[in-house]
Design a protein around this motif. Sequence first.
Motif, PDB file in Angstrom:
ATOM      1  N   LYS A   1       0.883  -1.286  -0.189  1.00 37.58           N
ATOM      2  CA  LYS A   1       0.268  -0.232   0.111  1.00 37.58           C
ATOM      3  C   LYS A   1       1.029   1.102  -0.305  1.00 37.58           C
ATOM      4  N   LEU A   2       2.059   1.433   0.921  1.00 36.83           N
ATOM      5  CA  LEU A   2       2.809   2.535   0.985  1.00 36.83           C
ATOM      6  C   LEU A   2       3.295   2.659  -0.094  1.00 36.83           C
ATOM      7  N   LEU A   3       3.616   1.454  -1.477  1.00 34.08           N
ATOM      8  CA  LEU A   3       4.587   1.746  -2.552  1.00 34.08           C
ATOM      9  C   LEU A   3       3.222   2.246  -3.626  1.00 34.08           C
ATOM     10  N   LEU A   4       1.760   2.000  -3.336  1.00 32.77           N
ATOM     11  CA  LEU A   4       0.707   1.893  -4.021  1.00 32.77           C
ATOM     12  C   LEU A   4       0.627   3.917  -3.914  1.00 32.77           C
ATOM     13  N   TRP A   5       0.768   4.351  -3.036  1.00 34.78           N
ATOM     14  CA  TRP A   5       0.540   5.749  -2.732  1.00 34.78           C
ATOM     15  C   TRP A   5       1.960   6.711  -2.861  1.00 34.78           C
ATOM     16  N   GLY A   6       3.004   5.644  -3.013  1.00 33.38           N
ATOM     17  CA  GLY A   6       3.690   7.079  -3.803  1.00 33.38           C
ATOM     18  C   GLY A   6       3.385   6.773  -4.766  1.00 33.38           C
ATOM     19  N   ILE A   7       3.027   5.860  -5.516  1.00 29.86           N
ATOM     20  CA  ILE A   7       2.888   6.093  -7.484  1.00 29.86           C
ATOM     21  C   ILE A   7       1.512   7.527  -7.957  1.00 29.86           C
ATOM     22  N   MET A   8       1.115   7.301  -6.529  1.00 30.64           N
ATOM     23  CA  MET A   8      -0.398   8.807  -6.247  1.00 30.64           C
ATOM     24  C   MET A   8       0.742   9.878  -6.028  1.00 30.64           C
ATOM     25  N   GLY A   9       1.678  10.182  -5.109  1.00 29.01           N
ATOM     26  CA  GLY A   9       2.360  11.138  -4.868  1.00 29.01           C
ATOM     27  C   GLY A   9       3.395  11.975  -5.877  1.00 29.01           C
ATOM     28  N   ILE A  10       3.521  11.138  -6.791  1.00 33.07           N
ATOM     29  CA  ILE A  10       4.640  11.783  -7.521  1.00 33.07           C
ATOM     30  C   ILE A  10       3.763  12.944  -8.466  1.00 33.07           C
TER      31      ILE A  10
ATOM     32  N   GLY B   1       1.496  14.360  -7.304  1.00 28.87           N
ATOM     33  CA  GLY B   1       0.234  15.270  -6.878  1.00 28.87           C
ATOM     34  C   GLY B   1      -1.102  15.293  -6.090  1.00 28.87           C
ATOM     35  N   ILE B   2      -1.074  14.057  -5.947  1.00 25.46           N
ATOM     36  CA  ILE B   2      -1.430  13.617  -5.403  1.00 25.46           C
ATOM     37  C   ILE B   2      -1.981  13.693  -3.562  1.00 25.46           C
ATOM     38  N   TRP B   3      -1.798  14.698  -3.270  1.00 25.49           N
ATOM     39  CA  TRP B   3      -1.712  14.525  -1.304  1.00 25.49           C
ATOM     40  C   TRP B   3      -2.761  14.769  -0.672  1.00 25.49           C
ATOM     41  N   TRP B   4      -3.739  15.204  -1.577  1.00 25.53           N
ATOM     42  CA  TRP B   4      -4.943  14.928  -0.101  1.00 25.53           C
ATOM     43  C   TRP B   4      -6.197  14.667  -0.638  1.00 25.53           C
ATOM     44  N   VAL B   5      -6.594  13.484   0.376  1.00 25.65           N
ATOM     45  CA  VAL B   5      -7.876  12.466  -0.198  1.00 25.65           C
ATOM     46  C   VAL B   5      -9.120  13.096   1.313  1.00 25.65           C
TER      47      VAL B   5
ATOM     48  N   ARG C   1     -14.616  10.401  -6.802  1.00 26.36           N
ATOM     49  CA  ARG C   1     -14.498  12.098  -7.644  1.00 26.36           C
ATOM     50  C   ARG C   1     -12.722  12.532  -7.331  1.00 26.36           C
ATOM     51  N   TYR C   2     -12.572  13.485  -8.480  1.00 28.59           N
ATOM     52  CA  TYR C   2     -11.422  14.472  -8.477  1.00 28.59           C
ATOM     53  C   TYR C   2     -11.561  15.856  -8.511  1.00 28.59           C
ATOM     54  N   THR C   3     -10.757  16.553  -8.314  1.00 30.78           N
ATOM     55  CA  THR C   3     -10.344  17.894  -8.105  1.00 30.78           C
ATOM     56  C   THR C   3      -9.067  18.187  -8.565  1.00 30.78           C
ATOM     57  N   PRO C   4      -8.681  19.160  -9.921  1.00 31.40           N
ATOM     58  CA  PRO C   4      -9.431  18.889 -10.851  1.00 31.40           C
ATOM     59  C   PRO C   4     -10.063  17.854 -11.339  1.00 31.40           C
TER      60      PRO C   4
ATOM     61  N   PRO D   1      -0.706  20.855 -10.244  1.00 28.16           N
ATOM     62  CA  PRO D   1       0.228  20.706  -8.709  1.00 28.16           C
ATOM     63  C   PRO D   1       0.433  19.916  -8.066  1.00 28.16           C
ATOM     64  N   THR D   2      -1.120  19.812  -7.760  1.00 20.94           N
ATOM     65  CA  THR D   2      -2.022  18.859  -7.013  1.00 20.94           C
ATOM     66  C   THR D   2      -2.983  17.772  -7.617  1.00 20.94           C
ATOM     67  N   HIS D   3      -3.299  17.053  -6.985  1.00 22.32           N
ATOM     68  CA  HIS D   3      -5.048  16.344  -6.897  1.00 22.32           C
ATOM     69  C   HIS D   3      -5.387  16.366  -6.084  1.00 22.32           C
ATOM     70  N   CYS D   4      -6.665  16.688  -6.183  1.00 31.48           N
ATOM     71  CA  CYS D   4      -7.341  16.123  -4.638  1.00 31.48           C
ATOM     72  C   CYS D   4      -8.560  15.242  -5.521  1.00 31.48           C
ATOM     73  N   ILE D   5      -9.075  14.101  -3.968  1.00 33.05           N
ATOM     74  CA  ILE D   5      -9.580  13.045  -4.309  1.00 33.05           C
ATOM     75  C   ILE D   5     -11.094  12.808  -3.147  1.00 33.05           C
TER      76      ILE D   5
END
Length: 335
Positions: free
Chosen positions: A65-74, A76-80, A218-221, A245-249
């Motif tokens: 799971k941590l490795l998958l969060w690394g994929i999303m972190g690159i 800019g998916i910082w905030w859920v 849902r995603y922003t943008p 720059p960033t994405h939010c889920i």
Amino acid sequence: MEKFSQFRDKGSGISPFMPTTTPASTVASAMHAFIFLFRLPFFVSYLTLYFLFLHHLPLPVVARKLLLWGIMGIPGIWWVDLQLDGVKRGALSQQPASRVPHARSVVAANFTSPLDALYLAAVFDPVFTVSYPGTRKVRRVGLLRAVSMALSRTQQFATPPPDPAELTDLRTLLDRYPGRVIAVFPECGTTNGKGILPLSQSLLTTPADVAIFPVSLRYTPPDVTTPVPGPAAWVAFFWKLLSRPTHCIRVRIAEGMYNTSQATNFVSQGLSSSSSASGRLAPAAAGWEEDATADERRVLDRVAEALARLGRAKRVGLTLQDKKAFVQAWGKRRR
């Protein structure tokens, strides 16, 4: 666009297949290009390393799971923004484990982006399945196939399903993987998040004692949604994913629902002998819409209503056949 008005839902006027775009100024576009070029080599290298090597190692679930969060972190998916339906903010930690998807439960998620499967894998480590509009059977797939399905024309429009020998049902998967969550995308194809397509009857093979959790993402943008699959969609998706720059889920999870329908036709049976040798399922064996009982329709309606309410979307009557026609028309728009 006026020429695509035929692909709007007649009741709500919503066009669930129209790609979403976010306007940007010249300065913003230049900044996005710089961010994209900076992130691209890191993202591609990490993605390749994970799916070719790390994904196949017997790693602990937490490490995976941590490795998958690394994929999303690159990208800019910082905030859920996670919220349980009916639970006040700040009270999530006080909820019992049964209030969220857990071992031997089913997640019924809306389907809008390759990020859907990636997020669900990073949080619930589920067994992914592919549903089809013509059968109650599902096909078990891995994470990479679940991610690519959001951009694959072949997989979204694969009706009839693949070789019947590769198909199973949710009851069988729940018995085979009692310690896992089963993930289902019952719409069978992607949308832009503005509408919920008619659901596959695959959910009706869920045993009556197993909770079904509708999950809205849902995603922003919102332009990282991929309602139009195909090779060009991959390029557009990576550009939008890596250049912002960033994405939010925004994640909303409804209370668990149960399959209260009394009919059990096709639930624990194998494929009918009326299936043809080519793998095409006859209507009686495939679980077409007219085969669903009133109780079964109510179960699907409850799940669909929950997905629409959580995602602030509308239920639409358009199907994958309408989407296939839309994709063909969309591909011809500049010819």
